[in-house]
Scaffold this motif. Sequence first.
Motif, PDB file in Angstrom:
ATOM      1  N   LEU A  75       9.054  -9.045  32.617  1.00 56.42           N
ATOM      2  CA  LEU A  75      10.516  -8.818  32.940  1.00 56.42           C
ATOM      3  C   LEU A  75      10.816  -8.895  34.439  1.00 56.42           C
ATOM      4  N   HIS A  76      10.147  -8.382  35.283  1.00 59.44           N
ATOM      5  CA  HIS A  76      10.072  -8.527  36.731  1.00 59.44           C
ATOM      6  C   HIS A  76      10.066  -9.889  37.028  1.00 59.44           C
ATOM      7  N   LEU A  77       8.956 -10.704  36.420  1.00 64.53           N
ATOM      8  CA  LEU A  77       8.908 -12.016  36.915  1.00 64.53           C
ATOM      9  C   LEU A  77      10.175 -12.885  36.449  1.00 64.53           C
ATOM     10  N   GLN A  78      10.576 -12.383  35.292  1.00 61.50           N
ATOM     11  CA  GLN A  78      11.942 -13.133  34.498  1.00 61.50           C
ATOM     12  C   GLN A  78      13.024 -13.174  35.480  1.00 61.50           C
ATOM     13  N   VAL A  79      13.341 -11.821  36.036  1.00 64.78           N
ATOM     14  CA  VAL A  79      14.392 -11.515  36.714  1.00 64.78           C
ATOM     15  C   VAL A  79      14.336 -12.153  38.171  1.00 64.78           C
ATOM     16  N   VAL A 126      13.122  -0.654  41.847  1.00 62.22           N
ATOM     17  CA  VAL A 126      13.093   0.639  41.520  1.00 62.22           C
ATOM     18  C   VAL A 126      11.876   0.662  40.659  1.00 62.22           C
ATOM     19  N   GLU A 127      12.120   0.195  39.256  1.00 61.03           N
ATOM     20  CA  GLU A 127      11.207   0.457  38.422  1.00 61.03           C
ATOM     21  C   GLU A 127       9.828  -0.032  38.271  1.00 61.03           C
ATOM     22  N   ILE A 128      10.025  -1.039  39.138  1.00 59.49           N
ATOM     23  CA  ILE A 128       8.613  -1.670  39.446  1.00 59.49           C
ATOM     24  C   ILE A 128       7.770  -0.950  40.495  1.00 59.49           C
ATOM     25  N   ILE A 129       8.093   0.009  41.304  1.00 58.93           N
ATOM     26  CA  ILE A 129       7.584   0.795  42.343  1.00 58.93           C
ATOM     27  C   ILE A 129       6.549   1.848  41.904  1.00 58.93           C
ATOM     28  N   GLY A 130       5.415   1.670  42.265  1.00 57.12           N
ATOM     29  CA  GLY A 130       4.432   2.842  41.873  1.00 57.12           C
ATOM     30  C   GLY A 130       3.730   2.781  40.705  1.00 57.12           C
ATOM     31  N   VAL A 131       3.978   1.670  39.908  1.00 57.74           N
ATOM     32  CA  VAL A 131       3.552   1.923  38.510  1.00 57.74           C
ATOM     33  C   VAL A 131       2.234   1.828  38.272  1.00 57.74           C
ATOM     34  N   SER A 132       1.454   0.931  39.107  1.00 57.57           N
ATOM     35  CA  SER A 132      -0.138   0.479  38.935  1.00 57.57           C
ATOM     36  C   SER A 132      -0.238  -0.506  40.069  1.00 57.57           C
ATOM     37  N   PRO A 133      -1.594  -0.475  40.495  1.00 58.50           N
ATOM     38  CA  PRO A 133      -2.019  -1.409  41.371  1.00 58.50           C
ATOM     39  C   PRO A 133      -1.744  -2.753  41.057  1.00 58.50           C
ATOM     40  N   ARG A 134      -1.733  -3.199  39.564  1.00 60.25           N
ATOM     41  CA  ARG A 134      -1.728  -4.326  39.062  1.00 60.25           C
ATOM     42  C   ARG A 134      -0.142  -4.958  39.338  1.00 60.25           C
ATOM     43  N   LEU A 135       0.774  -4.228  39.022  1.00 59.98           N
ATOM     44  CA  LEU A 135       2.337  -4.278  39.360  1.00 59.98           C
ATOM     45  C   LEU A 135       2.498  -4.143  40.978  1.00 59.98           C
ATOM     46  N   GLU A 136       2.062  -3.335  41.710  1.00 56.49           N
ATOM     47  CA  GLU A 136       2.072  -3.395  43.038  1.00 56.49           C
ATOM     48  C   GLU A 136       1.808  -4.867  43.520  1.00 56.49           C
ATOM     49  N   GLU A 137       0.540  -5.471  43.176  1.00 53.19           N
ATOM     50  CA  GLU A 137       0.164  -6.646  43.502  1.00 53.19           C
ATOM     51  C   GLU A 137       1.106  -7.662  43.148  1.00 53.19           C
ATOM     52  N   ARG A 142       5.178 -11.512  44.586  1.00 49.37           N
ATOM     53  CA  ARG A 142       6.665 -12.104  44.422  1.00 49.37           C
ATOM     54  C   ARG A 142       7.228 -12.167  45.737  1.00 49.37           C
ATOM     55  N   ARG A 143       7.170 -11.062  46.467  1.00 49.24           N
ATOM     56  CA  ARG A 143       7.907 -11.105  47.734  1.00 49.24           C
ATOM     57  C   ARG A 143       7.341 -11.962  48.824  1.00 49.24           C
ATOM     58  N   ALA A 144       6.145 -12.242  48.700  1.00 51.72           N
ATOM     59  CA  ALA A 144       5.554 -13.283  49.457  1.00 51.72           C
ATOM     60  C   ALA A 144       5.940 -14.663  49.241  1.00 51.72           C
ATOM     61  N   ASP A 148       7.920 -17.348  51.541  1.00 52.28           N
ATOM     62  CA  ASP A 148       7.601 -19.014  51.525  1.00 52.28           C
ATOM     63  C   ASP A 148       8.558 -19.761  51.407  1.00 52.28           C
ATOM     64  N   LEU A 149       9.764 -19.211  50.569  1.00 54.52           N
ATOM     65  CA  LEU A 149      10.918 -20.079  50.405  1.00 54.52           C
ATOM     66  C   LEU A 149      11.778 -20.171  51.707  1.00 54.52           C
ATOM     67  N   VAL A 150      11.838 -18.852  52.521  1.00 56.78           N
ATOM     68  CA  VAL A 150      12.900 -18.792  53.545  1.00 56.78           C
ATOM     69  C   VAL A 150      11.989 -19.486  54.603  1.00 56.78           C
ATOM     70  N   CYS A 151      10.688 -19.155  54.566  1.00 56.24           N
ATOM     71  CA  CYS A 151      10.097 -19.981  55.917  1.00 56.24           C
ATOM     72  C   CYS A 151      10.440 -21.421  55.534  1.00 56.24           C
ATOM     73  N   ALA A 152      10.252 -22.128  54.350  1.00 55.47           N
ATOM     74  CA  ALA A 152      10.523 -23.619  54.205  1.00 55.47           C
ATOM     75  C   ALA A 152      11.798 -23.896  54.717  1.00 55.47           C
ATOM     76  N   GLU A 153      13.011 -22.954  54.648  1.00 58.55           N
ATOM     77  CA  GLU A 153      14.320 -23.375  55.262  1.00 58.55           C
ATOM     78  C   GLU A 153      14.209 -23.288  56.530  1.00 58.55           C
ATOM     79  N   VAL A 154      13.587 -22.241  57.098  1.00 56.73           N
ATOM     80  CA  VAL A 154      13.482 -22.034  58.541  1.00 56.73           C
ATOM     81  C   VAL A 154      12.764 -23.505  59.400  1.00 56.73           C
ATOM     82  N   ALA A 155      11.761 -24.043  58.463  1.00 54.52           N
ATOM     83  CA  ALA A 155      11.003 -25.084  59.042  1.00 54.52           C
ATOM     84  C   ALA A 155      12.034 -26.381  59.071  1.00 54.52           C
ATOM     85  N   SER A 156      12.948 -26.413  58.104  1.00 58.60           N
ATOM     86  CA  SER A 156      13.833 -27.558  57.817  1.00 58.60           C
ATOM     87  C   SER A 156      14.941 -27.269  59.064  1.00 58.60           C
ATOM     88  N   ALA A 157      15.119 -26.077  59.489  1.00 57.43           N
ATOM     89  CA  ALA A 157      16.282 -25.744  60.723  1.00 57.43           C
ATOM     90  C   ALA A 157      15.349 -26.127  61.917  1.00 57.43           C
TER      91      ALA A 157
END
Length: 220
Positions: A75-79, A126-137, A142-144, A148-157
């Motif tokens: 669900l986290h990946l889907q959202v 909220v719900e994803i925080i602190g569940v397990s090392p696997r979900l923290e990874e 996902r944040r990385a 990457d996506l914003v860095c690509a836009e910055v590179a375009s700028a």
Amino acid sequence: MPGRLRAPTGRYGGKTAQERQAERRRRFLDAALRLFGDTPGYRATTVAALSETAGLSTRQFYEEFRTLEDVLAALHLQVNGWAEAAVLEAAAAAAELPLVDRATAIFRAYAGNVTADPRRIRITFVEIIGVSPRLEEQRLARRARWVDLVCAEVASAVARGEAAPRDYRLAVTAFIGSVNGLLHDWSAGWVEATLDEVVDELVRLLLGILQPAGPRPVGP
């Protein structure tokens, strides 16, 4: 439980086994969005409750997933996938616009998508925080991806001469944290502003990183 139960194969009710499996999975994820993203939340939900909400059996649950953590991970990946699709569509449509207009279109698309349903914000922040090392990874990975996506836009700028050339990854990482925190607080009612005002502030933050006030640095 060592693994998932084997799902039935063959055509039934006019649907293939793959179509039935996809429908079951969708129903479980829809139910998880309701229960994890609202009341009672991930930690207080049981397999039986999730199956009942989905209108399916616990046996069917174990045909699709091993644990509730697997459901939360999916669900986290889907959202996040929904939000990324909205952002990429907006970025493509605004590709020829000036920096401020591109940034506004991108962040309006992201903010509009994740705040369209408060349960999405709860799953993501909220719900994803602190569940397990696997979900923290998974959360950090996902944040990385967003970085990457914003860095690509910055590179375009930078390529267009709208920003000075330098390594922006650290600044963008900090900026993503600001985006997440501000949208979470706005959704929770802790920020007195419209969503457009929130987006405008995020754009100003980004422009402050890319186009700081004062003289441009001199260098090769």
